[in-house]
Design a protein around this motif. Structure first.
Motif, PDB file in Angstrom:
ATOM      1  N   LYS A  26      44.859  24.682 -26.191  1.00 57.98           N
ATOM      2  CA  LYS A  26      45.162  23.392 -25.562  1.00 57.98           C
ATOM      3  C   LYS A  26      45.351  23.606 -24.071  1.00 57.98           C
ATOM      4  O   LYS A  26      45.753  24.696 -23.632  1.00 57.98           O
ATOM      5  CB  LYS A  26      46.433  22.787 -26.175  1.00 57.98           C
ATOM      6  N   TRP A  27      45.069  22.583 -23.291  1.00 59.20           N
ATOM      7  CA  TRP A  27      45.333  22.668 -21.866  1.00 59.20           C
ATOM      8  C   TRP A  27      45.764  21.297 -21.365  1.00 59.20           C
ATOM      9  O   TRP A  27      45.512  20.274 -21.995  1.00 59.20           O
ATOM     10  CB  TRP A  27      44.106  23.176 -21.097  1.00 59.20           C
ATOM     11  N   ALA A  28      46.450  21.274 -20.229  1.00 61.88           N
ATOM     12  CA  ALA A  28      46.932  20.021 -19.652  1.00 61.88           C
ATOM     13  C   ALA A  28      47.050  20.190 -18.149  1.00 61.88           C
ATOM     14  O   ALA A  28      47.186  21.302 -17.642  1.00 61.88           O
ATOM     15  CB  ALA A  28      48.290  19.634 -20.247  1.00 61.88           C
ATOM     16  N   SER A  29      46.999  19.081 -17.449  1.00 59.98           N
ATOM     17  CA  SER A  29      47.188  19.110 -15.996  1.00 59.98           C
ATOM     18  C   SER A  29      47.924  17.854 -15.555  1.00 59.98           C
ATOM     19  O   SER A  29      47.907  16.828 -16.242  1.00 59.98           O
ATOM     20  CB  SER A  29      45.842  19.219 -15.260  1.00 59.98           C
ATOM     21  N   TRP A  30      48.580  17.953 -14.420  1.00 62.90           N
ATOM     22  CA  TRP A  30      49.214  16.796 -13.778  1.00 62.90           C
ATOM     23  C   TRP A  30      48.948  16.906 -12.295  1.00 62.90           C
ATOM     24  O   TRP A  30      49.094  17.979 -11.707  1.00 62.90           O
ATOM     25  CB  TRP A  30      50.724  16.757 -14.034  1.00 62.90           C
TER      26      TRP A  30
END
Length: 245
Positions: A26-30
């Motif tokens: 999984k990956w995420a960014s803000w």
């Protein structure tokens, strides 16, 4: 060309000459300006949220998106400048002979974000903090990769966060910089995709990159396209492939 190869047990060693291939669960960014005005850290206790600066909020937000309260992940955190806003404020207090806040000091150290996350998740596994100039994102990812290779049965959570430095620092990436954070969970249990990473000496370092490496990575990940980032005499290449299930 200097790259590294994936191995499936602890007895094997990382060998130069092959690509490093990693399972991304999984990956995420803000990114400031592209999402909500402030990172969502409502999952944290109010007494803790009051102490958090933007850098730590961004880091905790992507950590929660990737791993939640997983007490079994190893954590690698990377930031080129850390919480420079807090650090600068403390330096100004020293110049003015004002007393330093213990809370501000504890939250300004480079590994503060991982400390807060570890306490929230009751995670007693090791965490690592890295700063390596313009190549911080890649070096942090490389550290996370090597940790995962050394013990692939245990996930590694990679966190990268960068706040905007105060204007008087005149950093070389000020024109392209926005506060942002990236989280990547490396796990072979149920990978969503594989990431292949390689690096080599750049043919020329005269052309500055149009984006910081971390934002270039996010852009290529969103588009599902391979990309190359070049700066300070090195070129980094990465590409993605959907994992077979």
């Amino acid at each position: 060309m200097m790259t590294f190869s994936k191995h499936n047990n602890n007895s094997e060693q990382v060998v130069p000459g092959d690509n490093i291939v990693l399972p991304v669960a999984k990956w995420a960014s803000w990114q400031q300006g592209a999402q909500a005005a402030s990172p969502d850290v409502s999952f944290m206790e109010l007494s803790i949220r009051r102490k958090l600066g933007l850098l730590t909020k961004m880091c905790l937000h992507v950590a929660n998106e990737c791993a939640g309260y997983d007490a079994q992940v190893r954590v690698v955190f990377a930031s080129r400048h850390g919480d420079l806003t807090r650090t600068t404020a403390m330096l100004q207090e020293i110049v003015s002979a004002e007393p330093l806040s213990p809370t501000a000091f504890s939250m300004a150290v480079l590994n503060a974000s991982t400390g807060v996350y570890s306490m929230q998740a009751k995670n007693i596994w090791p965490s690592t903090a890295i700063s390596a100039g313009a190549h911080t994102f890649a070096m942090g990812l490389l550290e996370a990769a090597l940790q995962w290779q050394s013990q692939p049965e245990q996930p590694v959570l990679y966190l990268y966060a960068e706040d905007a430095p105060p204007d008087f620092y005149h950093t070389d990436d000020a024109g392209t910089f926005v506060p942002h954070a990236v989280g990547i969970l490396l796990s072979g249990a149920s990978p969503a995709c594989t990431l292949k990473l390689a690096t080599q000496a750049a043919a020329s370092s005269d052309v500055p990159p149009t984006l910081p490496m971390s934002l270039a990575w996010v852009e290529s990940m969103q588009q599902g396209q391979a990309a190359t980032w070049q700066g300070d005499g090195r070129a980094w290449q990465w590409e993605f492939a959907h994992a077979a299930h």
